[in-house]
Each structure stands twice: as C-alpha cells, then as structure tokens.
Design a protein around this motif. Structure first.
Motif, PDB file in Angstrom:
ATOM      1  N   TYR A  68       0.832  -1.206   0.000  1.00 26.87           N
ATOM      2  CA  TYR A  68       0.000   0.000   0.000  1.00 26.87           C
ATOM      3  C   TYR A  68       0.866   1.254   0.000  1.00 26.87           C
ATOM      4  O   TYR A  68       0.657   2.159  -0.805  1.00 26.87           O
ATOM      5  N   PHE A  69       1.850   1.323   0.899  1.00 26.65           N
ATOM      6  CA  PHE A  69       2.665   2.527   1.004  1.00 26.65           C
ATOM      7  C   PHE A  69       3.496   2.764  -0.259  1.00 26.65           C
ATOM      8  O   PHE A  69       3.653   3.902  -0.706  1.00 26.65           O
ATOM      9  N   ILE A  70       3.986   1.708  -0.858  1.00 33.38           N
ATOM     10  CA  ILE A  70       4.785   1.858  -2.077  1.00 33.38           C
ATOM     11  C   ILE A  70       3.903   2.225  -3.267  1.00 33.38           C
ATOM     12  O   ILE A  70       4.256   3.092  -4.067  1.00 33.38           O
ATOM     13  N   SER A  71       2.749   1.605  -3.382  1.00 33.10           N
ATOM     14  CA  SER A  71       1.871   1.893  -4.521  1.00 33.10           C
ATOM     15  C   SER A  71       1.165   3.237  -4.358  1.00 33.10           C
ATOM     16  O   SER A  71       0.848   3.893  -5.350  1.00 33.10           O
ATOM     17  N   ARG A  72       0.948   3.673  -3.141  1.00 29.14           N
ATOM     18  CA  ARG A  72       0.279   4.958  -2.895  1.00 29.14           C
ATOM     19  C   ARG A  72       1.114   6.122  -3.428  1.00 29.14           C
ATOM     20  O   ARG A  72       0.572   7.129  -3.881  1.00 29.14           O
ATOM     21  N   LYS A  73       2.438   5.974  -3.417  1.00 27.10           N
ATOM     22  CA  LYS A  73       3.321   7.046  -3.880  1.00 27.10           C
ATOM     23  C   LYS A  73       3.077   7.401  -5.343  1.00 27.10           C
ATOM     24  O   LYS A  73       3.270   8.549  -5.734  1.00 27.10           O
ATOM     25  N   ASP A  74       2.672   6.442  -6.171  1.00 29.36           N
ATOM     26  CA  ASP A  74       2.530   6.674  -7.615  1.00 29.36           C
ATOM     27  C   ASP A  74       1.088   6.957  -8.031  1.00 29.36           C
ATOM     28  O   ASP A  74       0.790   7.022  -9.213  1.00 29.36           O
ATOM     29  N   THR A  75       0.189   7.152  -7.089  1.00 20.21           N
ATOM     30  CA  THR A  75      -1.198   7.461  -7.442  1.00 20.21           C
ATOM     31  C   THR A  75      -1.439   8.965  -7.351  1.00 20.21           C
ATOM     32  O   THR A  75      -0.651   9.701  -6.743  1.00 20.21           O
ATOM     33  N   PHE A  76      -2.520   9.412  -7.939  1.00 18.91           N
ATOM     34  CA  PHE A  76      -2.849  10.838  -7.930  1.00 18.91           C
ATOM     35  C   PHE A  76      -3.017  11.357  -6.509  1.00 18.91           C
ATOM     36  O   PHE A  76      -2.421  12.360  -6.120  1.00 18.91           O
ATOM     37  N   ASN A  77      -3.841  10.674  -5.721  1.00 16.07           N
ATOM     38  CA  ASN A  77      -4.073  11.129  -4.344  1.00 16.07           C
ATOM     39  C   ASN A  77      -2.814  11.026  -3.497  1.00 16.07           C
ATOM     40  O   ASN A  77      -2.598  11.829  -2.594  1.00 16.07           O
ATOM     41  N   GLY A  78      -1.966  10.048  -3.781  1.00 13.34           N
ATOM     42  CA  GLY A  78      -0.702   9.931  -3.064  1.00 13.34           C
ATOM     43  C   GLY A  78       0.229  11.092  -3.362  1.00 13.34           C
ATOM     44  O   GLY A  78       0.926  11.601  -2.482  1.00 13.34           O
ATOM     45  N   LYS A  79       0.251  11.531  -4.621  1.00 13.77           N
ATOM     46  CA  LYS A  79       1.083  12.684  -4.989  1.00 13.77           C
ATOM     47  C   LYS A  79       0.532  13.966  -4.385  1.00 13.77           C
ATOM     48  O   LYS A  79       1.297  14.839  -3.965  1.00 13.77           O
ATOM     49  N   ILE A  80      -0.789  14.070  -4.321  1.00 16.22           N
ATOM     50  CA  ILE A  80      -1.406  15.246  -3.668  1.00 16.22           C
ATOM     51  C   ILE A  80      -1.071  15.263  -2.183  1.00 16.22           C
ATOM     52  O   ILE A  80      -0.733  16.312  -1.612  1.00 16.22           O
ATOM     53  N   ASP A  81      -1.128  14.099  -1.530  1.00 18.57           N
ATOM     54  CA  ASP A  81      -0.795  14.014  -0.103  1.00 18.57           C
ATOM     55  C   ASP A  81       0.676  14.354   0.145  1.00 18.57           C
ATOM     56  O   ASP A  81       1.015  14.848   1.227  1.00 18.57           O
ATOM     57  N   ALA A  82       1.542  14.086  -0.816  1.00 18.49           N
ATOM     58  CA  ALA A  82       2.972  14.330  -0.631  1.00 18.49           C
ATOM     59  C   ALA A  82       3.336  15.796  -0.776  1.00 18.49           C
ATOM     60  O   ALA A  82       4.423  16.214  -0.350  1.00 18.49           O
ATOM     61  N   LEU A  83       2.438  16.609  -1.355  1.00 19.63           N
ATOM     62  CA  LEU A  83       2.720  18.024  -1.498  1.00 19.63           C
ATOM     63  C   LEU A  83       2.772  18.690  -0.127  1.00 19.63           C
ATOM     64  O   LEU A  83       2.001  18.334   0.765  1.00 19.63           O
ATOM     65  N   PRO A  84       3.664  19.657   0.051  1.00 18.67           N
ATOM     66  CA  PRO A  84       3.707  20.351   1.340  1.00 18.67           C
ATOM     67  C   PRO A  84       2.439  21.181   1.544  1.00 18.67           C
ATOM     68  O   PRO A  84       1.871  21.718   0.601  1.00 18.67           O
ATOM     69  N   SER A  85       2.027  21.233   2.770  1.00 18.89           N
ATOM     70  CA  SER A  85       0.803  21.970   3.096  1.00 18.89           C
ATOM     71  C   SER A  85       1.083  23.478   3.008  1.00 18.89           C
ATOM     72  O   SER A  85       2.076  23.973   3.536  1.00 18.89           O
ATOM     73  N   VAL A  86       0.206  24.186   2.342  1.00 23.96           N
ATOM     74  CA  VAL A  86       0.370  25.627   2.169  1.00 23.96           C
ATOM     75  C   VAL A  86      -0.202  26.362   3.375  1.00 23.96           C
ATOM     76  O   VAL A  86       0.260  27.428   3.743  1.00 23.96           O
ATOM     77  N   LEU A  87      -1.190  25.799   3.991  1.00 20.59           N
ATOM     78  CA  LEU A  87      -1.846  26.480   5.119  1.00 20.59           C
ATOM     79  C   LEU A  87      -1.111  26.307   6.364  1.00 20.59           C
ATOM     80  O   LEU A  87      -0.677  25.668   7.032  1.00 20.59           O
TER      81      LEU A  87
END
Length: 157
Positions: free
Chosen positions: A138-157
């Motif tokens: 799960y953790f390895i495959s999550r990195k290459d998904t759309f939602n995984g890439k969104i989660d990896a972005l730094p929080s702006v708020l």
C-alpha cells in the motif's frame, strides 16, 4: 371435423396435466429420500501463488511506476496464478496492477486498501486476509497514485 379437433385438444390437455402432476410427485418423492450432506472443512493447501511473489517483487523495487508496469505487462501478456486444492485463479497482470492502483488511490490507509482488494478480488480474499505484505505494498503503490502525490505536497496552510 370439429369433434376430432375437440378430442385431440382434450387428449393433449389430459396428457399435459398428467405430466405436470407426475413430475411434482416424483420431486416430492426424491426430496424425502435425499439426506443432508456435510462437507468437511479442510485446510487450504496452496500449490502456487504468483500473486504473493509478484507483490514481493513490487515491494522490493521500492517504487512502482504503474503506467510503465501496465504497459510492459500488456506487451508481454503475462498473467498471475493462484492454484490450491480449493480453487484456481488466473488473472492478467495488467488487470491486477490496475486494481492495486485503484485500491491505493481510493484508500486512506492500509486497512482500507486491504478491504478494497478483498471486495474487488473475492476469489483471493482468503489470501489477502493472511498476507503480511499488503501494508508495505500500500505505502509503495500509494506514492505513484494521484491522491498519493497530492498528499505528498507540502501543506500551504
């Protein structure tokens, strides 16, 4: 002529009702003669499980590029096998990868990932329930998904 036609109709009607009633009586007779059959619950013996081996190879690569892997498996037309004394499952590798990607993208944690796989591949549910590598997958495959890439972005708020 009319009486002949009426006689034939009457004979066919009588034959029809006789066959219907004789069928019901035989069915009742057979139901009373049958006994309950109890199946012995035996442990499943797995002869071949390429799903588990494939999951381990994906985990060992430490990063999955789903687009590249799906294209590669479609080109080779490979499939994964699960053979045991209870059932036999063959699934095209590209289809399995798509299911993993969809499960990783739609799940917020490893438990939801496992539940998604069990629901979408019910023929392998008993193996997914005992597979210890699904959390890592799960953790390895999550990195290459759309939602995984969104989660990896730094929080702006």
């Amino acid at each position: 002529m009319k009486t002949l036609h009426n006689n034939i109709t009457a004979i066919l009607t009588i034959v029809f009702f006789i066959t219907i009633f004789s069928g019901h009586s035989q069915e009742k007779m057979y139901k009373t003669q049958l006994e309950t059959v109890y199946l012995k619950n035996t442990k499943e013996v797995v002869y071949q499980n390429t799903f588990s081996n494939y999951n381990e190879s994906l985990i060992a690569s430490n990063q999955i590029n789903f687009k590249k892997e799906i294209k590669f498996s479609k080109g080779k037309n490979t499939s994964l096998l699960f053979v045991s004394n209870k059932n036999n499952v063959e699934l095209i590798t590209a289809s399995y990868l798509k299911t993993i990607r969809k499960a990783a993208n739609r799940s917020r944690n490893a438990e939801a990932f496992q539940t998604f796989l069990i629901n979408n591949l019910p023929q392998l549910s008993h193996q997914f329930a005992i597979d210890n590598n699904l959390k890592e997958l799960y953790f390895i495959s999550r990195k290459d998904t759309f939602n995984g890439k969104i989660d990896a972005l730094p929080s702006v708020l």
